[in-house]
Design an enzyme around this catalytic site. Structure first.
Site, PDB file in Angstrom:
ATOM      1  N   HIS A   1       0.857  -1.192   0.000  1.00 47.28           N
ATOM      2  CA  HIS A   1       0.000   0.000   0.000  1.00 47.28           C
ATOM      3  C   HIS A   1       0.884   1.229   0.000  1.00 47.28           C
ATOM      4  CE1 HIS A   1      -4.011   1.925   1.005  1.00 47.28           C
ATOM      5  NE2 HIS A   1      -3.169   2.916   1.033  1.00 47.28           N
TER       6      HIS A   1
ATOM      7  N   ASP B   1      -6.110   2.936  -9.160  1.00 45.01           N
ATOM      8  CA  ASP B   1      -7.191   3.278  -8.218  1.00 45.01           C
ATOM      9  C   ASP B   1      -8.010   4.458  -8.705  1.00 45.01           C
ATOM     10  OD1 ASP B   1      -6.609   5.361  -5.345  1.00 45.01           O
ATOM     11  OD2 ASP B   1      -5.797   5.681  -7.354  1.00 45.01           O
TER      12      ASP B   1
ATOM     13  N   GLU C   1     -10.746   3.961   6.729  1.00 52.22           N
ATOM     14  CA  GLU C   1      -9.595   4.822   7.078  1.00 52.22           C
ATOM     15  C   GLU C   1     -10.109   6.034   7.845  1.00 52.22           C
ATOM     16  OE1 GLU C   1      -7.824   6.705   3.673  1.00 52.22           O
ATOM     17  OE2 GLU C   1      -6.021   7.257   4.788  1.00 52.22           O
TER      18      GLU C   1
HETATM   19  O1  LIG Z   1      -4.237   7.525   2.624  1.00 57.19           O
HETATM   20  C1  LIG Z   1      -4.888   7.781   1.610  1.00 57.19           C
HETATM   21  N1  LIG Z   1      -6.234   7.621   1.597  1.00 57.19           N
HETATM   22  C2  LIG Z   1      -6.983   7.877   0.503  1.00 57.19           C
HETATM   23  N2  LIG Z   1      -6.470   8.328  -0.653  1.00 57.19           N
HETATM   24  C3  LIG Z   1      -5.134   8.515  -0.698  1.00 57.19           C
HETATM   25  C4  LIG Z   1      -4.294   8.255   0.390  1.00 57.19           C
HETATM   26  N3  LIG Z   1      -3.020   8.500   0.021  1.00 57.19           N
HETATM   27  C5  LIG Z   1      -3.050   8.914  -1.238  1.00 57.19           C
HETATM   28  N4  LIG Z   1      -4.324   8.940  -1.692  1.00 57.19           N
HETATM   29  C6  LIG Z   1      -4.693   9.333  -3.039  1.00 57.19           C
HETATM   30  O2  LIG Z   1      -5.296  10.555  -3.062  1.00 57.19           O
HETATM   31  C7  LIG Z   1      -5.780  10.623  -4.380  1.00 57.19           C
HETATM   32  C8  LIG Z   1      -6.503  11.910  -4.504  1.00 57.19           C
HETATM   33  O3  LIG Z   1      -7.584  11.776  -5.251  1.00 57.19           O
HETATM   34  C9  LIG Z   1      -6.567   9.353  -4.473  1.00 57.19           C
HETATM   35  O4  LIG Z   1      -6.694   8.882  -5.763  1.00 57.19           O
HETATM   36  C10 LIG Z   1      -5.675   8.422  -3.701  1.00 57.19           C
HETATM   37  O5  LIG Z   1      -4.941   7.581  -4.593  1.00 57.19           O
END
Ligand SMILES: O=c1[nH]cnc2c1ncn2[C@@H]1O[C@H](CO)[C@@H](O)[C@H]1O
Length: 340
Positions: A17, A140, A202
């Site tokens: 991750h 994603d 989260e």
């Molecule tokens: O910890 C996290 N939680 C959720 N999204 C995250 C995290 N770290 C990076 N992103 C990123 O933030 C982007 C903005 O749209 C998301 O696509 C995700 O990949």
């Protein structure tokens, strides 16, 4: 017996991750900011980035994250960023990593999907050749961009299908972004042979994790720390072997957890929930995978044998081919034996 820090540093590891743009080192971010001097709020001086990466809350984190995404303007930026991530992973003895990549965010900024995928594939080949790091991609959906982003992310995944693509995810904020709406996209991604690994639990509660399991067919859960608030959910995860990708410092820095000493990782492990330890967006959170292992070891009161098991669990939870898993598990065993 070596001390824990040097044991962790030398330990062959896998990371499951870790975000593509979120892994841009201060040097790379500053270099990209300098290329686009004046048109970005991101400091072009690496020394100023630590302050820039101070987050008031999760929404502020996403805002800052997207300001770094804005720096990636062409496929050369993508190639440089991805190759340098491979260098940094190798420095930490990471042999295998599943990088979460958000193609939608770059394509909507004008980088053609084909050029984007060629750039990450060039970097994947380069990182394997030059650094001995085996990279794979999770594409994603940036949840904040909703169903149009889901549509485009699935299209790119299925039409371009870069060789390293193995899974399909959902990131960004959870609040205001219910998981069930993404079911059609995850159904198609899974039908095409991609593993389902959405973020859930989260910044919201256990119900988001239940949705990710029931509606999105999640095989692993990004973060999932809210499961600690639901005994039945933890039992379900433990009995069905559904791993959580835990990122302790991320949760602290995005304010998902108020105090690292209270991090739910201890409750989750005590309940038998399978976990891996990950860094998520290391430079943005002022951490490294090594530091995440050290934090987990401290919170879980692990010795070197326990830390080696953390590395083995990450390998076992990965989507790597069986022979690749066996090779990395053997390397961990050999390293651990040699440390006495
Ligand atoms: O910890 C996290 N939680 C959720 N999204 C995250 C995290 N770290 C990076 N992103 C990123 O933030 C982007 C903005 O749209 C998301 O696509 C995700 O990949």
């Amino acid at each position: 017996m070596t001390d824990l820090t040097s044991f962790i540093a030398g330990l062959p590891k896998a990371e499951l991750h870790v975000h593509h743009v979120g892994s841009a080192s201060p040097r790379i971010v500053a270099e990209l900011a300098a290329r686009h001097e004046g048109s970005s709020p991101v400091p072009a001086d690496p020394a100023l980035l630590a302050d820039y990466f101070e987050f008031r809350d999760f929404a502020h984190f996403i805002e800052i994250y997207l300001s770094v995404v804005d720096l990636i303007r062409d496929d050369e930026d993508v190639r440089l960023l991805t190759y340098e991530i491979g260098r940094e992973l190798a420095r930490q003895n990471v042999r295998y990593a599943e990088l979460t990549v958000t193609p939608y965010s770059s394509v909507r900024r004008g980088i053609a999907a084909k050029a984007f995928c060629e750039a990450i594939e060039d970097a994947r080949i380069g990182a394997a050749r030059d650094f001995g790091v085996d990279l794979r991609w999770c594409f994603d959906i940036p949840g904040e961009a909703g169903l149009p982003a889901a549509e485009e992310t699935l299209r790119i995944a299925l039409d371009e299908r870069p060789d390293g693509l193995i899974s399909f995810g959902l990131g960004g904020p959870e609040i205001g972004v219910p998981r069930p709406q993404f079911k059609p996209y995850f159904d198609q991604a899974r039908a095409a042979g991609l593993h389902s690994v959405p973020h859930a639990g989260e910044t919201t509660g256990p119900e988001t994790i239940w949705d990710a399991l029931r509606e999105l067919g999640a095989e692993r859960i990004g973060h999932g720390i809210a499961a600690a608030r639901d005994e039945r959910l933890m039992a379900h995860l433990a009995e069905n072997g559904i791993p959580l990708e835990v990122c302790p410092t991320s949760n602290l820095r995005t304010r998902a957890v108020a105090d690292i000493e209270e991090h739910p990782i201890t409750t989750l492990v005590a309940a038998g929930v399978p976990i891996s330890v990950n860094s998520d967006d290391p430079p943005m959170f002022g951490t490294t995978l090594e530091q995440e292992y050290a934090t987990a070891a401290r919170l879980l009161k692990l010795d070197t044998a326990g830390v080696a098991d953390l590395a083995r669990d990450a390998v076992r939870h990965s989507f790597r081919a069986p022979e690749g898993k066996a090779a990395l598990l053997a390397e961990i065993d050999a390293y651990t034996a040699a440390q006495g």
